[in-house]
Design a protein around this motif. Sequence first.
Motif, PDB file in Angstrom:
ATOM      1  N   ALA A  93       0.901  -4.675  -6.279  1.00  0.00           N
ATOM      2  CA  ALA A  93       0.641  -5.266  -7.616  1.00  0.00           C
ATOM      3  C   ALA A  93       0.784  -6.847  -7.499  1.00  0.00           C
ATOM      4  CB  ALA A  93       2.367  -4.932  -8.340  1.00  0.00           C
ATOM      5  N   VAL A  94       1.548  -7.477  -6.395  1.00  0.00           N
ATOM      6  CA  VAL A  94       1.539  -8.919  -6.229  1.00  0.00           C
ATOM      7  C   VAL A  94      -0.076  -9.067  -5.862  1.00  0.00           C
ATOM      8  CG1 VAL A  94       2.309 -10.828  -5.000  1.00  0.00           C
ATOM      9  CG2 VAL A  94       3.804  -9.173  -5.834  1.00  0.00           C
ATOM     10  N   THR A  95      -0.255  -8.615  -4.801  1.00  0.00           N
ATOM     11  CA  THR A  95      -1.924  -8.812  -4.473  1.00  0.00           C
ATOM     12  C   THR A  95      -2.915  -8.824  -5.572  1.00  0.00           C
ATOM     13  OG1 THR A  95      -1.421  -7.956  -2.347  1.00  0.00           O
ATOM     14  CG2 THR A  95      -3.787  -8.181  -3.025  1.00  0.00           C
TER      15      THR A  95
ATOM     16  N   GLY B 182       0.593  -1.177   0.058  1.00  0.00           N
ATOM     17  CA  GLY B 182      -0.053   0.056  -0.133  1.00  0.00           C
ATOM     18  C   GLY B 182       0.988   1.092  -0.054  1.00  0.00           C
ATOM     19  N   GLU B 183       2.142   1.324   0.208  1.00  0.00           N
ATOM     20  CA  GLU B 183       3.121   2.343   0.260  1.00  0.00           C
ATOM     21  C   GLU B 183       3.510   2.469  -1.140  1.00  0.00           C
ATOM     22  OE1 GLU B 183       3.361   4.444   2.794  1.00  0.00           O
ATOM     23  OE2 GLU B 183       2.150   3.092   4.237  1.00  0.00           O
ATOM     24  N   GLU B 184       4.171   3.720  -1.437  1.00  0.00           N
ATOM     25  CA  GLU B 184       4.661   4.149  -2.592  1.00  0.00           C
ATOM     26  C   GLU B 184       6.089   3.328  -2.787  1.00  0.00           C
ATOM     27  OE1 GLU B 184       6.065   8.009  -5.561  1.00  0.00           O
ATOM     28  OE2 GLU B 184       4.957   8.199  -3.244  1.00  0.00           O
TER      29      GLU B 184
ATOM     30  N   HIS C  17      -5.691 -16.395   4.997  1.00  0.00           N
ATOM     31  CA  HIS C  17      -6.779 -16.995   4.660  1.00  0.00           C
ATOM     32  C   HIS C  17      -7.170 -17.354   3.031  1.00  0.00           C
ATOM     33  CE1 HIS C  17      -7.324 -12.467   3.636  1.00  0.00           C
ATOM     34  NE2 HIS C  17      -8.255 -12.942   2.988  1.00  0.00           N
ATOM     35  N   ALA C  18      -6.455 -16.545   2.380  1.00  0.00           N
ATOM     36  CA  ALA C  18      -6.590 -16.737   1.007  1.00  0.00           C
ATOM     37  C   ALA C  18      -5.383 -17.817   0.355  1.00  0.00           C
ATOM     38  CB  ALA C  18      -6.326 -15.509   0.109  1.00  0.00           C
ATOM     39  N   ARG C  19      -4.935 -18.439   1.155  1.00  0.00           N
ATOM     40  CA  ARG C  19      -4.106 -19.683   0.767  1.00  0.00           C
ATOM     41  C   ARG C  19      -2.931 -18.989   0.373  1.00  0.00           C
ATOM     42  NH1 ARG C  19      -8.096 -23.927  -2.136  1.00  0.00           N
ATOM     43  NH2 ARG C  19      -9.172 -24.518  -0.177  1.00  0.00           N
ATOM     44  N   VAL C  20      -2.220 -17.840   1.043  1.00  0.00           N
ATOM     45  CA  VAL C  20      -0.941 -17.371   0.681  1.00  0.00           C
ATOM     46  C   VAL C  20       0.072 -17.982   1.603  1.00  0.00           C
ATOM     47  CG1 VAL C  20       0.461 -15.234   0.412  1.00  0.00           C
ATOM     48  CG2 VAL C  20      -1.934 -15.387  -0.388  1.00  0.00           C
TER      49      VAL C  20
END
Length: 340
Positions: free
Chosen positions: A104-106, A96-98, A146-149
């Motif tokens: 972009a990975v998310t 979320g930081e510059e 929770h998203a299987r990461v």
Amino acid sequence: LALVVGSVVICHRLETSRIGRAWMAIREDEIAAKAMGINTRNLKLLAFGMGVLMVTGFADVQADRVEVRLWGWGRNDESWLISRHIIPGDPNIPEGEEGSPWSAVTELRRTPVRHASGAQMPVEAFGVDSGYSAQAIYNYVRPHQHARVLATKGIPGKRPALGKPTPVDVTWRGRTVPGGLKVWGLGVDTIKTLLYGRMRLTIAASKVGGAGYVHVPDAFREDPHGEFKQMTAERLKTRYVKGFPVLEWHLPSGRRNEALDCFVGAYAMACFLGIQSMREDAWSKREKLYAPRELDLFGTALALAPAVQAVRAMTAPPVPAAPPAAGPRRRPPTSRTPPR
């Protein structure tokens, strides 16, 4: 006879569909197809991905970038390299930081992959290598578990492809935090030996594919970044420990192996989803979900929705049955004393 007729009908409907017509245009004249606005690169990737029934991803973290590969998996250990992404940025900068690559990975991880049938396939499991800047990796993975990461760590030697996870979040008393972050150990030597054997099959076999075949697009074979060279960069050498020979994978000086690391990690994520023990009925369910044989009036395959919830329902652990509802309580019979 019915099977032959059904195959002819399906091929005809596919040929007259929008995707089929685009494939025919690329086959006739790729330059003209590109001039007409057809996305030739994506459609080429789509063409060889008909057998993909599972998608996993892996991120290899470097000091100035994060490299991501998405791999597709099918029956009989057949695999497809779907896409490659090189995301610049400092991985130590929070999401979320510059200047952070994690946003972009998310976004990439949450974007479904379009199957050749038109169905949307989610990235079901995604691994991140914690070999570089482990704490920054933990900070990214923790809110996405929770998203299987999964946070992973490569372990050399004779290890299983995917080992037991190790908890890293503890309280000030030294106790494990319930639901905290866990790091999964990957048997990198075991997986590399397996995948190198499959890539040898790819070189020796025909272009049709088959069991164990590793599909790599021609564009990646010839690209200047050397994707295929990275996948085959390491060499197996013998080292003697206390007089006993030990085989180890060695990276020659000046060579890069990010593509190989992502291939190894993506296969480990497929093992997390149970690909090693997946039976034909499970593959059939996935085929009905992503590559249905029924076609709509416009000749395109019907995509069953929602795909993400259906896949999670197939791979989620069974929910224990609820206890039976208690009926109305009955008062125990009382003995009545006869009058004297």
